[in-house]
Design an enzyme around this catalytic site. Structure first.
Site, PDB file in Angstrom:
ATOM      1  N   ARG A 251       0.952  -1.128  -0.352  1.00 54.19           N
ATOM      2  CA  ARG A 251      -0.069  -0.015   0.063  1.00 54.19           C
ATOM      3  C   ARG A 251       1.089   1.419   0.429  1.00 54.19           C
ATOM      4  NH1 ARG A 251      -1.710   2.107   4.499  1.00 54.19           N
ATOM      5  NH2 ARG A 251      -2.654  -0.091   5.962  1.00 54.19           N
TER       6      ARG A 251
ATOM      7  N   TYR B 122     -16.963  13.770 -16.054  1.00 53.59           N
ATOM      8  CA  TYR B 122     -17.842  12.887 -15.834  1.00 53.59           C
ATOM      9  C   TYR B 122     -18.308  12.780 -14.565  1.00 53.59           C
ATOM     10  CZ  TYR B 122     -17.997   8.395 -14.450  1.00 53.59           C
ATOM     11  OH  TYR B 122     -17.642   6.494 -13.931  1.00 53.59           O
TER      12      TYR B 122
ATOM     13  N   ASP C  27      -8.282  16.979 -15.205  1.00 53.50           N
ATOM     14  CA  ASP C  27      -8.484  14.928 -15.810  1.00 53.50           C
ATOM     15  C   ASP C  27      -8.499  15.330 -17.101  1.00 53.50           C
ATOM     16  OD1 ASP C  27      -9.344  13.017 -16.449  1.00 53.50           O
ATOM     17  OD2 ASP C  27     -11.314  12.763 -14.700  1.00 53.50           O
TER      18      ASP C  27
ATOM     19  N   LYS D  28      -9.060   3.809 -18.822  1.00 54.41           N
ATOM     20  CA  LYS D  28      -9.220   4.032 -20.483  1.00 54.41           C
ATOM     21  C   LYS D  28      -7.564   4.073 -21.368  1.00 54.41           C
ATOM     22  CE  LYS D  28     -13.012   5.660 -19.011  1.00 54.41           C
ATOM     23  NZ  LYS D  28     -13.285   5.468 -17.711  1.00 54.41           N
TER      24      LYS D  28
HETATM   25  N1  LCS Z   1     -12.604  10.662 -15.433  1.00 55.20           N
HETATM   26  C1  LCS Z   1     -13.100  10.310 -16.723  1.00 55.20           C
HETATM   27  C2  LCS Z   1     -12.616  11.647 -17.783  1.00 55.20           C
HETATM   28  C3  LCS Z   1     -14.024   9.299 -16.373  1.00 55.20           C
HETATM   29  O1  LCS Z   1     -14.337   9.406 -18.084  1.00 55.20           O
HETATM   30  C4  LCS Z   1     -13.583   8.516 -15.621  1.00 55.20           C
HETATM   31  C5  LCS Z   1     -14.300   7.356 -16.212  1.00 55.20           C
HETATM   32  C6  LCS Z   1     -13.526   8.760 -14.584  1.00 55.20           C
HETATM   33  C7  LCS Z   1     -12.493   9.583 -14.342  1.00 55.20           C
HETATM   34  C8  LCS Z   1     -13.089   7.835 -13.631  1.00 55.20           C
HETATM   35  O2  LCS Z   1     -12.779   6.777 -13.735  1.00 55.20           O
HETATM   36  P1  LCS Z   1     -12.668   5.429 -13.498  1.00 55.20           P
HETATM   37  O3  LCS Z   1     -13.009   5.186 -11.577  1.00 55.20           O
HETATM   38  O4  LCS Z   1     -13.669   4.604 -13.698  1.00 55.20           O
HETATM   39  O5  LCS Z   1     -11.395   4.423 -13.554  1.00 55.20           O
HETATM   40  N2  LCS Z   1     -15.428   7.192 -17.027  1.00 55.20           N
HETATM   41  C9  LCS Z   1     -16.765   6.054 -18.001  1.00 55.20           C
HETATM   42  C10 LCS Z   1     -17.420   6.866 -18.851  1.00 55.20           C
HETATM   43  O6  LCS Z   1     -17.125   7.696 -19.386  1.00 55.20           O
HETATM   44  N3  LCS Z   1     -17.927   5.160 -19.079  1.00 55.20           N
HETATM   45  O7  LCS Z   1     -17.740   4.665 -17.876  1.00 55.20           O
HETATM   46  C11 LCS Z   1     -16.750   4.999 -17.128  1.00 55.20           C
END
Ligand code: LCS
Length: 396
Positions: free
Chosen positions: A59, A112, A184, A209
């Site tokens: 951790r 998001y 972001d 992503k």
């Molecule tokens: N920031 C952006 C711009 C995102 O598109 C997402 C997830 C996150 C943060 C969060 O990331 P995660 O915790 O899922 O790794 N976006 C998603 C979307 O557009 N469709 O499904 C998840």
């Protein structure tokens, strides 16, 4: 490679983060281990006291995790990276590191969905206020600043309508008001946009992503510019505990090696799809930063190296037409997430941005009928043909 920044981004993606291994292994192996033995009691005490470098407990630090952290921090040009269990863990850790009770945050209204919900529904319970504004409107950012604003959180291009915020200008406004700027950078990756070089302070990624790129990992990363922030963020992450694990770090490091070449194809194909949809009679509006019709096209061209792999659009027949399209595609997969090798199509209002609620979506300018596609690495002509047959299924 100590002098890695003198190399082209393609080369950096292949080599960033790697440190030679005693065995001669050419990639960092998976140290699938939770804890590390001390030579003796004094060694353990010295590691905990920071008098000696070494590993204690995963951790806190792990060699495979560190290789991934170094890779992303190198590409973003930051002091250090902090690997998190998801993009949301990276965002939560950033809020927890930079905000305390009585502080105020400004956040892009086009983000998001859960980012906004986290501020509005969770951070608010800890005495942190927030205002969501269109951060592509600099006057709106200025108006939203308060004496207690400590963080401006910007997502650009914003998910899902791809509005673009001027990072250098936002950083200027925020810094004058005594606030830090976190960006972001999920939709761009460091290959297409490097926010720290534009004067911002912190970058977060959903590595789920483009960075990983293969739809088989959920992970996040924070990159900070200064050593002070690195130490402060590391303490908070260690206490909140939302860290990435060694296996996922290995997979993301592996994905990053092809990041530059993947982004090139994502951008080229997304532009082809966007230009095709813009001419289609059943499509009323297309959002893509590399289209001349995008309201911040000039800024996008200045700030980004490519339009990215995500396109969103509205249909003349509204949401019912969108549902027909999404139910009719065969090559494209109806699923949330983005940035992987496969093309994904989804409906933001009922899926990724459902948690915001209709009022926040309306305020942010996210239409109920919007359809979002993440363009994968299939043949662009075949993606377009699949969308065409889906659009042909719409009556009228
Ligand atoms: N920031 C952006 C711009 C995102 O598109 C997402 C997830 C996150 C943060 C969060 O990331 P995660 O915790 O899922 O790794 N976006 C998603 C979307 O557009 N469709 O499904 C998840």
């Amino acid at each position: 490679m100590n002098d890695i920044h003198k190399y082209h981004m393609d080369t950096q993606c292949v080599h960033a983060g790697f440190k030679s291994e005693e065995t001669g292994a050419v990639v960092t192996p998976i140290y699938q281990v939770s804890t590390f033995a001390f030579r003796d009691v004094n060694h353990g005490a010295d590691l905990f006291a920071g008098k000696e470098e070494g590993y204690i407990y995963t951790r806190m630090a792990n060699p495979t995790v560190q290789a991934c952290e170094r890779a992303v921090a190198t590409l973003e040009g930051g002091f250090g990276g902090l690997g998190c269990g998801s993009g949301m863990a990276a965002i939560h850790t950033t809020f927890a590191a930079l905000l305390r009770a009585g502080d105020h945050a400004v956040c892009s209204s086009v983000v998001y969905g859960p980012t906004q919900t986290l501020l509005a529904n969770v951070m608010s319970r800890f005495g942190i206020e927030s205002t969501c504004v269109d951060t592509s409107d600099l006057d709106a950012v200025k108006r939203a600043m308060r004496p207690n604003t400590k963080l401006v959180f910007v997502e650009t291009p914003g998910n899902p309508v791809l509005s673009i915020s001027d990072l250098a200008a936002v950083a200027d406004i925020a810094h004058k008001g005594g606030a830090k700027v976190a960006v972001d950078n999920t939709f761009m990756s460091p290959v297409l946009q490097r926010p720290l070089s534009l004067g911002t302070d912190v970058v977060v990624h959903s590595m789920t992503k483009f960075l990983n790129g293969h739809a088989d990992v959920v992970a996040g990363m924070i990159i900070v510019k200064t050593e002070d922030d690195y130490r402060a963020f590391r303490k908070i992450l260690n206490q909140l505990g939302g860290v990435i694990d060694p296996f996922n770090s290995f997979l993301v490091s592996r994905g990053i090696k092809t990041l530059a070449i993947r982004m090139e194809r994502h951008c080229a194909s997304a532009e082809k799809v966007a230009r095709h949809l813009e001419k289609h009679p059943k499509v009323s509006k297309v959002n893509y930063p590399w289209l001349e019709s995008h309201p911040q096209h000039a800024l996008a061209k200045r700030q980004m190296k490519g339009g990215g792999g995500v396109v969103s659009f509205e249909l003349a027949g509204g949401i019912e037409a969108g549902k027909t399209l999404m139910n009719s595609v065969r090559l494209c997969t109806l699923a949330v997430s983005l940035g992987g090798v496969e093309t994904l199509i989804e409906h933001p209002a009922s899926m990724t941005h459902a948690s915001m609620g209709a009022a926040a979506r309306a305020k942010a300018g996210i239409p109920e009928g919007l359809v979002r596609i993440s363009i994968g690495l299939e043949d662009a002509g075949e993606i377009i043909a699949d969308l065409d047959q889906g659009l042909a299924a719409i009556r009228g």
